[in-house]
Design a protein around this motif. Structure first.
Motif, PDB file in Angstrom:
ATOM      1  N   GLY A 128       0.698  -1.179   0.156  1.00 22.64           N
ATOM      2  CA  GLY A 128      -0.039  -0.056  -0.033  1.00 22.64           C
ATOM      3  C   GLY A 128       0.737   1.251   0.000  1.00 22.64           C
ATOM      4  O   GLY A 128       2.091   1.017  -0.387  1.00 22.64           O
ATOM      5  N   SER A 136      -0.393   6.801   4.185  1.00 27.03           N
ATOM      6  CA  SER A 136      -1.368   7.806   3.785  1.00 27.03           C
ATOM      7  C   SER A 136      -1.466   8.864   5.035  1.00 27.03           C
ATOM      8  O   SER A 136      -2.228  10.135   4.889  1.00 27.03           O
ATOM      9  N   THR A 180      -0.093   5.344   8.866  1.00 30.36           N
ATOM     10  CA  THR A 180      -1.094   4.772   8.394  1.00 30.36           C
ATOM     11  C   THR A 180      -0.739   4.282   7.093  1.00 30.36           C
ATOM     12  O   THR A 180      -0.533   5.043   6.314  1.00 30.36           O
ATOM     13  N   ARG A 229      -2.474   2.565   3.676  1.00 27.39           N
ATOM     14  CA  ARG A 229      -3.695   2.172   3.007  1.00 27.39           C
ATOM     15  C   ARG A 229      -3.223   1.315   2.049  1.00 27.39           C
ATOM     16  O   ARG A 229      -2.276   1.369   1.287  1.00 27.39           O
ATOM     17  N   THR A 261      -9.772  -0.876   5.402  1.00 24.81           N
ATOM     18  CA  THR A 261      -8.738  -0.545   4.216  1.00 24.81           C
ATOM     19  C   THR A 261      -7.613   0.080   4.585  1.00 24.81           C
ATOM     20  O   THR A 261      -6.633  -0.031   3.540  1.00 24.81           O
ATOM     21  N   SER A 262      -7.166   0.049   5.870  1.00 29.08           N
ATOM     22  CA  SER A 262      -5.715   0.565   6.291  1.00 29.08           C
ATOM     23  C   SER A 262      -5.359  -0.002   7.573  1.00 29.08           C
ATOM     24  O   SER A 262      -6.188  -0.644   8.294  1.00 29.08           O
ATOM     25  N   SER A 300      -2.289   0.962  11.058  1.00 23.36           N
ATOM     26  CA  SER A 300      -1.461   1.766  11.645  1.00 23.36           C
ATOM     27  C   SER A 300      -0.441   1.156  12.364  1.00 23.36           C
ATOM     28  O   SER A 300      -0.843  -0.017  13.250  1.00 23.36           O
TER      29      SER A 300
END
Length: 935
Positions: A49, A52, A61, A63, A75-76, A78
């Protein structure tokens, strides 16, 4: 798995490896928004990913690029940058529990690393980014003696055949081995070790320990030591700089101080407390290296200590931990010359071997954690605390220490802040005066007072600082509570705690001054609150080292001895039966062994214990009578069970449905076997069942000790053909049971995979058109007539079955509750002493508990629960528990839980009104019980 961030704007690095260093500074750049994040695994490298969000607390984070990693709601994820974390259950597939994942900058070789902690396998993937943001694969160049040339192996894959020619544009790592540099080859006389180099096991670690104990004057082969140093280095590097561990709830954690080449003290403590395993963990607080013991007690034996520690680290990664000490330092080892660790290597090995070992141990020591936090209550560090005290504007916190990157590239005694923190952790000492003071060790070093220790503990909600680094007679307490400002807020672990700081030193009679100081260790049983200090004399340790056998009596209670027996029932039975020339399981006088035969059998299975002494000390518990032991009764007398009878009864019902259902499905095969076989042993019959699709896996057959020991003949089939019938627990037995049996057999024959409960549920759902949870009696009649065995059955039989299932008598059958009460019953054995489904069920139930407790260990389970739940949370849902069971590591050298066993564990959980259970209470509910005891 390892994940790594990159901006995608790397310069062209496809040329010579010399250009790598020119871009070293770029690899330490913090990740920015929009930077790509890639992941690596055995399948290669691909995109995970993009970054973001950057948070002030150091977290980022990510994504996800696709739904492959997340879900519709997730969808993400941390994570904390530049540290290692396990992704939450909601953000990853359940199998992610098997993998330690993290976000790291690339080191000087552009190295991405992943460590699969679940399967205890290890690989190192080394790759470089290209100009177009793609990645090229690096290869290891390994000398092949059979081919007499180098072969190229992808760094992310285990050694197999290898490639004769390097692919175009690929990178190579430094060569391993060679026609004149075959350092990793294990000599022929140590061939028993060589077979373990691709699969580190407890048996391998035990062999290393036995060699170091009984033949301590003989060096471990260079090739073997190189393998252990290089591969264990990856395990230590995968841990955090501030490593957090927990004491096994059903075991203990032993903390070592300095050993300084004193092998006698390691051997003495390991034989007293037990070798490292899933229930006995060890933490070494640095200074394995340099100096040594008196010559007549082994002398300089740091090599042997390293071999013992590293072999067990590879076999039990979660059971062996280590902090770096000030002597685990390349420059310091050079400084000590002939009296140091490098001098020991020069003395024991040829020049080229010593050179390779020095480099391997330098890499290893540079990768060790600096601190360890135990049970979120005790902080363990080799020297002491940083000079940047809490409460000051420039305070050094655990979080800052945790961010220190390894392998360490730190120069001690400098004014750089990070270098000073590392120096203090390794070199500082406690002092009686408050504040930070000068050290007698050197002008750039410091001491710390009671107020500094109290401030650090309070700031991080800890109770005790454990350190080493100074000679003590076992231990020495520092910083009593009354002398530490603010120490009233330090919560002592127990009444035994005499201050904020304790020094633990394990090398008894340091450097050979006979009995001038005791050796000490800290033992935690179950939790940090149970800590106590155990000391020993040098003379006792020396006697232990020189004795080829264990010289001490077992310290453990009778429960610990019985635990060893219960844990190894299958292997013990095989040894007992081989030694028993006239086994008669059904006769009261049969299955007897003399104490000498019994001890010899046990020694072959568990050689670490003095079984002759155990037979003498625990004669009543071992059923010793008239000089003989009835081994079958002994194995049956003690078993692992749930403390809660309701939980065990619920699990027994769940497992009975799985086991008896699979026997119903295999009944046709059993009939055919009965027709063509006259005599069959219990083991052959059990293996036939396992191979025929019975839910007992083949690897678990040897754990079914009662079933294996029973008599065998053709009449044994009488207990397995026509002995099972289906009923519903809330209904009274009736003549409809025969019709229900016919229906169930039809359903089982139609689908060879699904359990009977699922098949019955699907059967009723076909008639529940509106999905109300009820099905009308006339709909059930139509469904019954479709089944092969009931097509010509009299209407009276079908009507009787429907009335049996219609508990309410309203003509509407609540089938969900009906199926939930499904129970397969078994008639008793035709003759006493015969193998029967009930005996098989008893064995399988105990095998399930044994695999969970002994194979995986409560520490592993507790760690997975802590990863899956919020901090401090102890209540868990059955769904999360199922994911945790599925994430348990594969055991290549032992049996693993089957799908049916996992399902039975989940459905039998003791749930509260919220549908949750307390996992700590659940893990503590397993106990060894005496089934012959009357209450």
């Amino acid at each position: 798995m390892g994940i790594c961030g990159t901006s995608g704007n790397w310069p062209n690095e496809t040329g010579a490896r010399e250009e790598i260093a020119a871009h070293e500074s770029q690899t330490s750049r913090p990740l920015g928004i929009g930077h790509r994040v890639v992941y690596t695994d055995m399948m290669g490298i691909s995109s995970l990913g993009t970054v973001s969000e950057l948070r002030p607390d150091g977290r980022i984070t990510i994504r996800f690029d696709s739904s492959r990693w997340g879900s519709a709601d997730v969808t993400s994820v941390s994570v904390l940058a530049n540290s290692l974390h396990v992704l939450p259950l909601t953000a990853h597939r359940p199998t992610s529990y098997l993998t330690r994942v993290g976000l790291e900058t690339l080191d000087e070789r552009r190295t991405l690393q992943w460590v699969d902690i679940g399967r205890r396998s290890l690989s190192r993937l080394e790759a470089m980014p290209l100009e177009n943001s793609r990645w090229c694969k690096a290869y290891r160049r390994v000398w092949s003696p059979s081919k007499e040339r180098y072969l190229f192996h992808p760094c992310s894959e285990p050694l197999r055949k290898g490639l004769p020619v390097l692919p175009e544009g690929a990178l190579t790592m430094p060569p391993e081995g060679g026609p004149e540099d075959d350092l990793q080859k294990v000599p022929q006389e140590f061939s028993q070790f060589g077979s373990f180099l691709t699969s580190w096991t407890g048996e391998f670690a035990r062999l290393v320990f036995e060699h170091c104990h009984r033949r301590y004057s003989e060096s471990i082969p260079c090739g073997l030591l190189l393998h252990m140093a290089r591969q264990s280095r990856e395990l230590f590097l995968a841990e955090k700089t501030v490593h957090r561990i927990c004491t096994p709830q059903d075991g203990k954690l032993v903390i070592f101080g300095d050993t300084h080449g004193h092998l006698k003290d390691l051997v003495h403590v390991w034989l007293r407390e037990g070798l490292p395993d899933d229930r006995t963990h060890y933490l070494f607080n640095g200074d394995i290296c340099d100096r040594g013991d008196a010559a007549d007690r082994g002398g300089m034996e740091a090599v042997q200590i390293w071999a013992c520690v590293l072999s067990h680290k590879l076999a039990f990664p979660e059971a062996v931990h280590m902090n770096r000490g000030n002597h685990e330092d390349h420059h310091y080892s050079l400084h000590y010359g002939a009296k140091g660790f490098y001098g020991e290597l020069d003395h024991r090995y040829a020049a080229d071997e010593a050179k390779a070992l020095k480099l391997a141990f330098k890499d290893l020591c540079d990768s060790l954690p600096l601190m360890t936090v135990v049970d979120e209550a005790i902080v363990v560090v080799h020297g002491g605390l940083p000079r940047f005290r809490q409460g000051s504007p420039n305070a050094a916190s655990l979080q800052e220490i945790e961010k220190i990157q390894r392998p360490l590239q730190v120069q001690t005694h400098t004014e750089n802040r990070q270098d000073q923190i590392v120096t203090d952790l390794l070199w500082s000492d406690p002092q009686e005066e408050k504040g930070i003071g000068p050290s007698s060790r050197g002008k750039s070093l410091v001491n710390y007072g009671p107020d500094v220790a109290a401030e650090f503990l309070v700031a991080h909600k800890l109770s005790l600082l454990v350190r080493s680094h100074e000679v003590a007679s076992g231990c020495e307490w520092w910083h009593p509570f009354k002398s530490a400002a603010g120490s009233d807020t330090v919560v002592p672990l127990s009444s035994q705690q005499q201050g904020c700081t304790v020094t633990i030193f394990s090398a008894s009679d340091y450097c050979g001054h006979y009995d001038t100081n005791l050796g000490g260790t800290i033992v935690l049983k179950g939790s940090a609150q149970s800590f106590h200090i155990v000391s020993h004399k040098a003379s006792d340790a020396a006697a232990t080292l020189k004795s080829p056998e264990t010289t001490e009596k077992v310290n453990g209670s009778v429960g610990e001895i019985l635990s060893v027996i219960v844990q190894n029932k299958g292997q013990l039975l095989a040894e007992f039966r081989a030694a028993d020339v006239h086994p008669q399981p059904s006769a009261g006088s049969g299955c007897l062994l003399s104490t000498e035969e019994f001890a010899a059998c046990c020694s072959r299975v568990v050689p670490e214990l003095p079984w002759q002494e155990i037979c003498s000390d625990y004669a009543p518990q071992l059923l010793l009578h008239g000089g003989s032991i009835c081994y079958l009764r002994l194995l049956s007398k003690y078993r692992l069970a749930f403390r809660s009878k309701e939980t065990e009864a619920s699990m027994r019902i769940a497992m009975a449905n799985h086991l008896f259902g699979s026997l119903l499905r295999a009944e046709g095969c059993i009939r055919q076997l009965q027709e063509r076989m006259e005599d069959l042993t219990s083991e052959e019959f059990l293996m036939f069942l396992a191979d025929s699709g019975c839910c007992i896996p083949p690897k678990q057959v040897q754990m079914l000790y009662r079933s294996l020991a029973l008599t065998s003949s053709k009449s044994m089939f009488e207990n397995f053909v026509g002995a099972l019938s289906v009923t519903f627990r809330q209904n009274k037995a009736s003549e409809a049971s025969r019709t229900l049996d016919a229906l169930c057999r039809d359903l089982l024959r139609a689908d060879p995979e699904k359990p009977l409960s699922s098949l019955l549920l699907e059967f009723f759902e076909k008639g529940d058109v509106d999905r109300s949870g009820f099905v009308k009696a006339e709909e059930v009649t139509s469904l019954l007539r479709v089944q092969p065995s009931l097509q010509v059955a009299p209407d009276k039989e079908l009507q009787s079955l429907i009335e049996y299932m219609d508990v309410s008598g309203t003509g509407n059958i609540s089938y969900a509750a009906l199926v939930k009460g499904l129970y397969i019953v078994c008639r008793p054995a035709v003759r006493a002493g015969q193998l029967s489904p009930e005996t098989l069920l008893d064995d399988w139930l105990e095998a399930t508990c044994s695999i969970l407790v002994f194979q995986y260990g409560m520490g592993t389970l507790s760690g997975l629960f802590q990863q899956a739940l919020a901090p401090g949370e102890t209540r868990c849902s059955p769904k999360v528990f199922k994911h945790i069971l599925q994430a348990l590591p594969e055991i290549p050298y032992g049996p693993a839980l089957s799908h049916q066993q996992m399902e039975s564990l989940v459905v039998s959980l003791p749930l509260d009104e919220d549908g949750l259970f307390d996992y700590q209470e659940y893990l503590a509910s397993f106990e060894i019980v005496d089934v012959e005891r009357t209450y």
